[in-house]
Write a protein that holds these residues in place. Structure first.
Motif, PDB file in Angstrom:
ATOM      1  N   GLY A 124       1.233  -1.473  -0.061  1.00  0.00           N
ATOM      2  CA  GLY A 124      -0.118   0.054   0.075  1.00  0.00           C
ATOM      3  C   GLY A 124       0.779   1.371   0.252  1.00  0.00           C
ATOM      4  N   SER A 170      -0.764   7.544   2.237  1.00  0.00           N
ATOM      5  CA  SER A 170       0.176   8.099   3.790  1.00  0.00           C
ATOM      6  C   SER A 170       0.712   6.863   4.245  1.00  0.00           C
ATOM      7  CB  SER A 170      -0.403   8.850   3.936  1.00  0.00           C
ATOM      8  OG  SER A 170      -1.738   9.900   3.754  1.00  0.00           O
ATOM      9  N   ALA A 171      -0.311   6.275   5.252  1.00  0.00           N
ATOM     10  CA  ALA A 171       1.326   5.790   5.570  1.00  0.00           C
ATOM     11  C   ALA A 171       2.221   4.399   5.254  1.00  0.00           C
ATOM     12  CB  ALA A 171       0.259   3.738   6.266  1.00  0.00           C
ATOM     13  N   GLU A 228       2.511  -1.559  -4.560  1.00  0.00           N
ATOM     14  CA  GLU A 228       0.767  -1.039  -4.549  1.00  0.00           C
ATOM     15  C   GLU A 228      -0.319  -1.369  -5.598  1.00  0.00           C
ATOM     16  OE1 GLU A 228      -1.114   1.800  -3.578  1.00  0.00           O
ATOM     17  OE2 GLU A 228      -2.558   1.748  -4.573  1.00  0.00           O
ATOM     18  N   HIS A 229      -1.402  -1.402  -5.898  1.00  0.00           N
ATOM     19  CA  HIS A 229      -2.649  -1.818  -6.689  1.00  0.00           C
ATOM     20  C   HIS A 229      -3.560  -1.229  -7.428  1.00  0.00           C
ATOM     21  CE1 HIS A 229      -6.103  -2.998  -4.153  1.00  0.00           C
ATOM     22  NE2 HIS A 229      -6.370  -1.737  -4.455  1.00  0.00           N
ATOM     23  N   ASN A 258      -5.137   7.038  -0.937  1.00  0.00           N
ATOM     24  CA  ASN A 258      -6.859   7.519  -0.945  1.00  0.00           C
ATOM     25  C   ASN A 258      -6.818   9.315  -0.009  1.00  0.00           C
ATOM     26  OD1 ASN A 258      -9.930   7.069   0.481  1.00  0.00           O
ATOM     27  ND2 ASN A 258      -8.921   8.710   1.480  1.00  0.00           N
ATOM     28  N   CYS A 317      -9.226  13.602   1.835  1.00  0.00           N
ATOM     29  CA  CYS A 317      -8.416  15.149   2.188  1.00  0.00           C
ATOM     30  C   CYS A 317      -8.282  15.745   0.706  1.00  0.00           C
ATOM     31  CB  CYS A 317      -7.476  14.759   2.521  1.00  0.00           C
ATOM     32  SG  CYS A 317      -6.907  12.977   3.402  1.00  0.00           S
ATOM     33  N   LYS A 352     -10.633  18.820   0.710  1.00  0.00           N
ATOM     34  CA  LYS A 352     -10.706  20.407   1.091  1.00  0.00           C
ATOM     35  C   LYS A 352     -10.585  21.520  -0.590  1.00  0.00           C
ATOM     36  CE  LYS A 352     -11.044  18.224   3.493  1.00  0.00           C
ATOM     37  NZ  LYS A 352     -10.957  16.554   4.555  1.00  0.00           N
ATOM     38  N   GLY A 404      -4.839   0.830   3.694  1.00  0.00           N
ATOM     39  CA  GLY A 404      -6.081   1.851   3.500  1.00  0.00           C
ATOM     40  C   GLY A 404      -7.620   0.665   3.725  1.00  0.00           C
ATOM     41  N   ASN A 459     -16.780   8.318  -2.258  1.00  0.00           N
ATOM     42  CA  ASN A 459     -15.895   9.313  -2.607  1.00  0.00           C
ATOM     43  C   ASN A 459     -14.526   9.025  -3.652  1.00  0.00           C
ATOM     44  OD1 ASN A 459     -14.459   7.509  -0.424  1.00  0.00           O
ATOM     45  ND2 ASN A 459     -12.680   8.420  -1.173  1.00  0.00           N
ATOM     46  N   ASP A 475      -5.420   3.405   8.341  1.00  0.00           N
ATOM     47  CA  ASP A 475      -6.488   2.582   7.979  1.00  0.00           C
ATOM     48  C   ASP A 475      -6.678   0.748   7.614  1.00  0.00           C
ATOM     49  OD1 ASP A 475      -7.406   5.473   7.818  1.00  0.00           O
ATOM     50  OD2 ASP A 475      -8.222   5.444   5.553  1.00  0.00           O
ATOM     51  N   PHE A 479      -7.151   8.893   9.727  1.00  0.00           N
ATOM     52  CA  PHE A 479      -7.429   9.905   9.949  1.00  0.00           C
ATOM     53  C   PHE A 479      -5.875  10.023   8.709  1.00  0.00           C
ATOM     54  CE2 PHE A 479      -9.635  10.074  13.536  1.00  0.00           C
ATOM     55  CZ  PHE A 479     -10.160  11.190  12.922  1.00  0.00           C
ATOM     56  N   ASN A 480      -5.379  10.913   8.082  1.00  0.00           N
ATOM     57  CA  ASN A 480      -4.484  10.817   6.964  1.00  0.00           C
ATOM     58  C   ASN A 480      -3.381  10.847   8.509  1.00  0.00           C
ATOM     59  OD1 ASN A 480      -3.188  10.960   4.850  1.00  0.00           O
ATOM     60  ND2 ASN A 480      -2.416  13.192   5.327  1.00  0.00           N
TER      61      ASN A 480
HETATM   62  C1  FAD Z   1     -13.355  11.820   0.910  1.00  0.00           C
HETATM   63  C2  FAD Z   1     -12.086  12.000   2.664  1.00  0.00           C
HETATM   64  C3  FAD Z   1     -11.574  12.683   3.254  1.00  0.00           C
HETATM   65  C4  FAD Z   1     -11.074  13.105   3.539  1.00  0.00           C
HETATM   66  N1  FAD Z   1     -10.524  13.750   4.443  1.00  0.00           N
HETATM   67  C5  FAD Z   1      -9.426  13.490   5.236  1.00  0.00           C
HETATM   68  C6  FAD Z   1      -8.903  15.053   6.129  1.00  0.00           C
HETATM   69  O1  FAD Z   1      -9.441  16.029   5.754  1.00  0.00           O
HETATM   70  N2  FAD Z   1      -7.661  14.640   6.983  1.00  0.00           N
HETATM   71  C7  FAD Z   1      -7.754  13.543   7.306  1.00  0.00           C
HETATM   72  O2  FAD Z   1      -6.292  13.720   8.687  1.00  0.00           O
HETATM   73  N3  FAD Z   1      -7.997  12.209   6.817  1.00  0.00           N
HETATM   74  C8  FAD Z   1      -8.878  12.317   6.070  1.00  0.00           C
HETATM   75  N4  FAD Z   1      -9.024  11.178   5.338  1.00  0.00           N
HETATM   76  C9  FAD Z   1      -8.953  10.004   6.103  1.00  0.00           C
HETATM   77  C10 FAD Z   1      -7.555   9.949   5.152  1.00  0.00           C
HETATM   78  O3  FAD Z   1      -7.457   9.909   3.746  1.00  0.00           O
HETATM   79  C11 FAD Z   1      -6.613   8.530   6.079  1.00  0.00           C
HETATM   80  O4  FAD Z   1      -7.392   8.134   6.753  1.00  0.00           O
HETATM   81  C12 FAD Z   1      -5.704   8.137   5.011  1.00  0.00           C
HETATM   82  O5  FAD Z   1      -5.649   8.101   3.778  1.00  0.00           O
HETATM   83  C13 FAD Z   1      -4.796   6.575   5.625  1.00  0.00           C
HETATM   84  O6  FAD Z   1      -4.499   6.295   4.342  1.00  0.00           O
HETATM   85  P1  FAD Z   1      -3.726   5.047   4.795  1.00  0.00           P
HETATM   86  O7  FAD Z   1      -2.068   4.965   4.155  1.00  0.00           O
HETATM   87  O8  FAD Z   1      -3.935   3.905   6.291  1.00  0.00           O
HETATM   88  O9  FAD Z   1      -4.324   3.920   3.590  1.00  0.00           O
HETATM   89  P2  FAD Z   1      -4.657   4.713   2.415  1.00  0.00           P
HETATM   90  O10 FAD Z   1      -4.828   5.889   1.754  1.00  0.00           O
HETATM   91  O11 FAD Z   1      -6.053   4.300   1.592  1.00  0.00           O
HETATM   92  O12 FAD Z   1      -3.678   4.312   1.311  1.00  0.00           O
HETATM   93  C14 FAD Z   1      -3.655   2.629   1.032  1.00  0.00           C
HETATM   94  C15 FAD Z   1      -3.363   2.190  -0.310  1.00  0.00           C
HETATM   95  O13 FAD Z   1      -3.345   0.685  -0.124  1.00  0.00           O
HETATM   96  C16 FAD Z   1      -3.287   0.271  -1.643  1.00  0.00           C
HETATM   97  N5  FAD Z   1      -3.536  -1.479  -1.140  1.00  0.00           N
HETATM   98  C17 FAD Z   1      -5.415  -1.562  -0.223  1.00  0.00           C
HETATM   99  N6  FAD Z   1      -5.591  -2.811  -0.838  1.00  0.00           N
HETATM  100  C18 FAD Z   1      -3.660  -3.687  -1.657  1.00  0.00           C
HETATM  101  C19 FAD Z   1      -3.604  -5.194  -1.685  1.00  0.00           C
HETATM  102  N7  FAD Z   1      -4.222  -5.759  -2.210  1.00  0.00           N
HETATM  103  N8  FAD Z   1      -1.968  -4.132  -2.717  1.00  0.00           N
HETATM  104  C20 FAD Z   1      -1.847  -3.465  -3.073  1.00  0.00           C
HETATM  105  N9  FAD Z   1      -1.772  -2.434  -2.858  1.00  0.00           N
HETATM  106  C21 FAD Z   1      -2.866  -2.841  -1.944  1.00  0.00           C
HETATM  107  C22 FAD Z   1      -4.617   1.246  -1.796  1.00  0.00           C
HETATM  108  O14 FAD Z   1      -4.906   1.443  -3.496  1.00  0.00           O
HETATM  109  C23 FAD Z   1      -3.933   2.817  -1.621  1.00  0.00           C
HETATM  110  O15 FAD Z   1      -2.710   3.090  -2.548  1.00  0.00           O
HETATM  111  C24 FAD Z   1     -10.114  11.645   3.903  1.00  0.00           C
HETATM  112  C25 FAD Z   1     -11.104  10.567   3.917  1.00  0.00           C
HETATM  113  C26 FAD Z   1     -12.294  10.085   3.111  1.00  0.00           C
HETATM  114  C27 FAD Z   1     -12.508   9.192   2.233  1.00  0.00           C
END
Ligand code: FAD
Lengths: 435, 505
Positions: free
Chosen positions: B46, B49-50, B69-70, B76, B82, B86, B176, B195, B343, B350-351
């Motif tokens: 993934g 952000s994380a 990454e797929h 997200n 975000c 925003k 995520g 979204n 996530d 959250f991001n």
């Molecule tokens: C509309 C909206 C607005 C938001 N606004 C805010 C904000 O203002 N402030 C804030 O703090 N948070 C906000 N968030 C939440 C924030 O976007 C998420 O908490 C954050 O992006 C989580 O990051 P992550 O790295 O955990 O997951 P993600 O960003 O979802 O990244 C996960 C990645 O893993 C990849 N993946 C999944 N499964 C596989 C697999 N099997 N193999 C390979 N890759 C895979 C996905 O394609 C993705 O790119 C918002 C969310 C939404 C939906």
């Protein structure tokens, strides 16, 4: 506005007139056949069971003050109590009640549910509080007064408070035959102390477990405008339970920890209202430290233009709504009766405020009785304010009781003598003072 | 190496220069997966952000890192969360201010036409720009092996990306979450946005129904409403943002009403059908049934972790579809080689929690750290107008833990800068342990609450109490002065206690 003396306090005679005029509401709106009392004086208005509770509490006051004979008061009370005893308790859509509770609004003629209203827990509690007040006052060993006491006892014992408890132990707000329990529950802080006390004091269906704790867990102890108090926005919340229960000097766990009590809290709520009105963030006409009273009341929304205040260009007008401080809703609408009903808590301030408000906006009274509300920002933003039409039963009821408690403490005394109140308070953890 | 077989739809957004730039950053068209190393110190699944934070941190430690990454780099937040939300919110505020221009002594423009295509173009431009920081090439330059494809565990220390096996000493699951679509009969057949799809549109619907009154639903409903879309929001619970304080949720409802939004609280959408080009949605509130007709539906009813396609059983990692990957306080899964962050495993989606948890996971996985998730102080903000920000405990939580709590409240109408800006809706509430100045938590409702909450978070992390905040000079002419005013109120209660006078006098 010349000739307004904001140092003047309301005199005893005016207070008496206002209290008596308020009582006139019940005489005017009661259906003598079944004892039901209308929610408002508006045309075809149904009965509100809470207003019946206020009426039952007001009759003893009227007897003491010579506005009604004891015999009439007993008859009127017994008529109402008999009606409720014999009412349809099947819970069907046009019954009167279920499980000892009653629908919020009833037909003035038949007593059947109207407006698809909910079976209301808090309004039933206010009705029962009224019944117990009557039972506490009419203690003569005459056949009708004995019957009155038995009826009150029966109606109280019949209420299945436990049925209305949810999984967390708190009391639900309502139930409808069409959908079951509503999603809302009574969590503090609001006017429902009297509901919890009655539900805890029940000899038949007392609340189980930690219902009262679950109610206090949502309390917010706040320092606002330099006053420490248990927060609630609208004034009536700080008044309703106090109409019956003498909360001076007795404390539950929460108030013990805060070294305060609910009576003192309501005094501070007055101070907070005053501070808010002084600040008047929305720059409404009329607000200042001697003119306030934001509470649940009627409002001017129907067919009126939006207000064009400087800082709130699109200030919306509301109809009947629970107005409060400091977060609103606030559309410039105040209630004269709500300020005066805080009389026992802060007499000096309230008497001066009530006097000033009436001098400035005498139109808030009609037939010498407080209307639900007035709004000096409308329409002329001058002395002539928008005024709510007719009169509302809850306003008159709380006013009679709070003026009486200020003058003689009569209702408090009656309810202190009611054993269930003491039991309920102790089960809720209240200690000290007269308990 | 070949491209992965299952190529996901990258984006349905219009293919303009902005989109080409973004895709070039987050999913280069000519990408070829590298030859894998025999064994990686760390494989991350993934690139949201994380995943990206973890990859940079691990690479900086000199670890051999692969990132899988797929779909799109940036995940997200950048692509469908975000950043686009925003951007839209900012433009929607401009429209709201135009309509309220007279409030500021400005003549209201005679004819306010919303150019929705321009709104979305601006958003795409911003997204493209921010995508540069999340680009594949940057990560490659930092010495990370980037693989595009679906990651699936094959054993406790290996996984495959398409056909390519990767061996690891440690792995991090950062996959995520995705929108949880409500199972409302007829919804799928009638069509709806989430979204994942709403930011691709270029034309605003005339009437929009938003299902869900959580952060996402509230933010987007208000934005679309301010774009002139007739917006209805249905929320099953009696208040919006059920997690937040009642007063905050109430103020938000008032604000929505002022925007002209149609609010349906305590109300559930129970059936959808498409008829004559419109969508008819049946709503039920207690015993009251009604039907609304709209042109589009947006759902914001929660998020579910992406865990079921990872073949986690093969790696001995426990998970479920609600909580996601099961982790301990050190972000470790049942398989001690494998960690999770963001996530995919956290309730606070959250991001910044994705970022913070990824940093902890890396230190614990690669540097034998013992950092705990539970020690994080996590603020959050819902970017409505006014914004609603929170950190730490709610009063209710404190009372449930039998912690005596007192709140210092300052309505924004007591803050000069809020008055000059006509931003008086809202409050600063700081909860302290009664009798002390120790901050347990805070809620701020204000136009810029998100900016203001950071000060409280810093104070909590540094163990600084209200007395210190009261001693800290706050620049006059800021709304953050509201925080100082709350601290001053605290100081007055202390002085009053010391001198025996009442706090209220
Ligand atoms: C509309 C909206 C607005 C938001 N606004 C805010 C904000 O203002 N402030 C804030 O703090 N948070 C906000 N968030 C939440 C924030 O976007 C998420 O908490 C954050 O992006 C989580 O990051 P992550 O790295 O955990 O997951 P993600 O960003 O979802 O990244 C996960 C990645 O893993 C990849 N993946 C999944 N499964 C596989 C697999 N099997 N193999 C390979 N890759 C895979 C996905 O394609 C993705 O790119 C918002 C969310 C939404 C939906």
């Amino acid at each position: 506005m010349e000739n307004i003396d904001d140092t003047r306090v309301m005199d005893e005679q005016t207070l008496d007139q206002l209290q008596r005029a308020a009582f006139g509401y019940f005489a005017q709106t009661v259906n003598p056949v079944n004892g039901l009392v209308a929610d408002t004086t508006r045309e075809n208005c149904p009965c509100s069971i809470a207003v019946v509770g206020f009426a039952l509490s007001a009759y003893p006051v009227a007897v003491e003050r010579g506005w009604m004979t004891r015999a009439d008061a007993v008859e009127r009370s017994v008529t109402a109590l008999r009606f409720f005893r014999d009412s349809d308790q099947s819970g069907s859509p046009d019954a009167t009640g279920f499980k000892g509770f009653y629908y919020h609004f009833l037909s003035m003629d038949t007593g059947a549910r109207v407006w698809r209203s909910e079976l209301s827990m808090v309004d039933t509690a206010l009705f029962i509080a009224g019944a117990l007040t009557a039972a506490s006052y009419f203690t003569a060993h005459t056949a009708d007064e004995i019957e009155l006491r038995e009826l009150a006892e029966l109606l109280y014992r019949r209420v299945d408070w436990r049925w209305a408890q949810d999984e967390q132990g708190v009391i639900r707000q309502g139930w409808k035959p069409e959908c079951g329990f509503l999603h809302y529950v009574w969590q503090g802080y609001n006017e429902a102390i009297v509901l919890y006390v009655l539900a805890l004091g029940s000899p038949t269906h007392a609340l189980e477990g930690s219902g009262y704790e679950a109610w206090t867990v949502t309390y917010q102890w706040e320092n606002l405008y330099d006053y420490d108090f248990l927060y609630a926005g609208p004034l009536f919340i700080h008044q309703f339970s106090h109409a019956w229960i003498d909360l001076r000097g007795i404390q539950d766990r929460f108030m013990r920890e805060k070294q305060s009590d609910y009576f003192e809290n309501s005094r501070r709520a007055v101070m907070v209202q005053r501070e808010y009105a002084r600040r008047n963030p929305n720059e409404f006409a009329g607000y200042d430290e001697y003119c306030w009273g934001l509470t649940a009341c009627d409002g001017p929304n129907d067919g009126m233009p939006e207000l064009g205040q400087r800082s709130a260009p699109r200030q919306h007008l509301f109809g009947y709504a629970a107005r409060g401080v400091p977060y609103g809703p606030d559309d410039g609408t105040m209630s004269g009766w709500a300020a005066l009903a805080s009389l026992p808590f802060a007499p000096d301030i309230v008497l001066r405020t009530a006097s000033t408000m009436l001098q400035r906006y005498p139109e808030m009274l009609s037939e010498q009785r407080y209307t639900s509300s007035f709004n000096p920002s409308l329409p002329g933003r001058g002395a002539d304010a928008w005024v709510s039409t007719g009169h509302f039963g809850l306003d008159q009821g709380i006013l009679i009781m709070m003026i009486e408690n200020y003058r003689t403490g009569m209702i408090w005394r009656l309810m202190r003598e009611c054993p269930y109140i003491g039991i309920g308070l102790r089960r809720a953890g209240f200690r000290g003072g007269w308990l | 190496m070949s491209m992965p077989r299952s190529i996901r739809p990258h984006s349905e957004a219009p293919e303009d220069a902005y989109e080409r730039e973004r895709l070039d950053s987050v999913r280069p068209a000519d990408w070829h997966n590298p030859q894998p190393a025999p064994r990686y110190d760390l494989v991350i699944i993934g690139a949201g952000s994380a995943g990206q934070v973890a990859a940079y941190a691990a690479a900086a430690l000199g670890a051999r890192v692969a990132l899988v990454e797929h779909n799109l780099f940036g995940g997200n937040c950048l692509n469908i969360g975000c950043v686009p939300s925003k951007s839209l919110i900012r433009t929607s505020r401009v429209y709201a201010e135009m309509r309220n221009a007279e409030q500021y002594g400005v003549q209201r423009p005679a004819d306010i036409q919303v150019d929705f295509a321009a709104v979305m173009r601006r958003m795409r431009g911003i997204r493209a720009r921010i995508s540069r920081a999340a680009s594949v090439h940057r990560l490659v330059a930092a010495n990370v092996d980037v693989f595009f494809g679906d990651a699936r565990f094959t054993d406790s220390d290996s996984l495959t990306v398409g056909d390519t096996p990767l061996q690891f000493k440690k792995a991090l699951i950062a996959t995520g979450a995705r929108p949880d679509t409500p199972s409302i009969p007829g919804l799928a057949e009638s069509g709806y946005f989430t979204n994942e799809t709403i930011f691709n549109i270029t034309e605003a619907p005339r009437r929009l129904l938003v299902i869900g009154g959580g952060p996402l639903g509230c933010e987007m409903a208000q934005a679309f409403c301010r774009f002139g879309v007739h917006t209805i929001i249905v929320q099953e619970r009696p208040l919006f943002l059920p997690r937040e304080e009642r007063d905050a949720a109430q103020i938000l409802a008032d604000s929505f009403a002022r925007d002209g939004m149609e609010i349906r609280l305590n109300c559930k959408a129970v059936a959808v059908r498409a008829e004559n080009g419109e969508k008819l949605v049946d709503l039920i509130s207690d015993d009251y049934r009604s039907t609304v007709a709209v042109d589009a539906i947006l759902t914001g009813t929660g998020r579910v972790p992406n865990v079921d396609e990872l073949n986690l059983d093969a790696a001995g990692v426990a998970y479920d579809n609600t909580v996601g990957v099961h982790i301990d306080d050190f972000l470790r899964t049942d398989n001690h080689r494998i960690y999770a962050a963001g996530d995919a495993c956290l309730p606070d989606k959250f991001n910044h929690t994705a970022d913070a948890s990824a940093r902890i996971a890396i230190r614990n996985a690669l540097q034998s750290g013992h950092e705990r998730l539970s020690e994080l102080v996590i603020p959050w903000c819902t970017y409505t107008d006014p914004e609603i920000a929170h950190v730490g405990m709610y009063v209710r939580q404190a009372l449930e833990h039998e912690i005596p709590v007192k709140t210092f409240t300052v309505p924004m109408h007591d803050v000069d800068r809020a008055i000059t800006d006509d931003d008086e809706m809202g409050f600063v509430k700081i909860h302290v342990r009664e009798g002390t100045d120790q901050i347990l938590g805070a809620t701020i409702v204000a136009r810029h609450a998100g900016e203001m909450i950071n000060e409280i978070t810093l104070a909590m992390v540094a163990g600084v109490g209200l007395s210190t905040i009261a001693r800290t000079i706050h620049s006059y002419g800021t709304q953050a002065e509201g925080i100082k005013l709350a601290a001053d109120a605290y100081e007055r209660t202390r002085t009053a206690a010391a001198t025996g006078s009442r706090s209220e006098s």
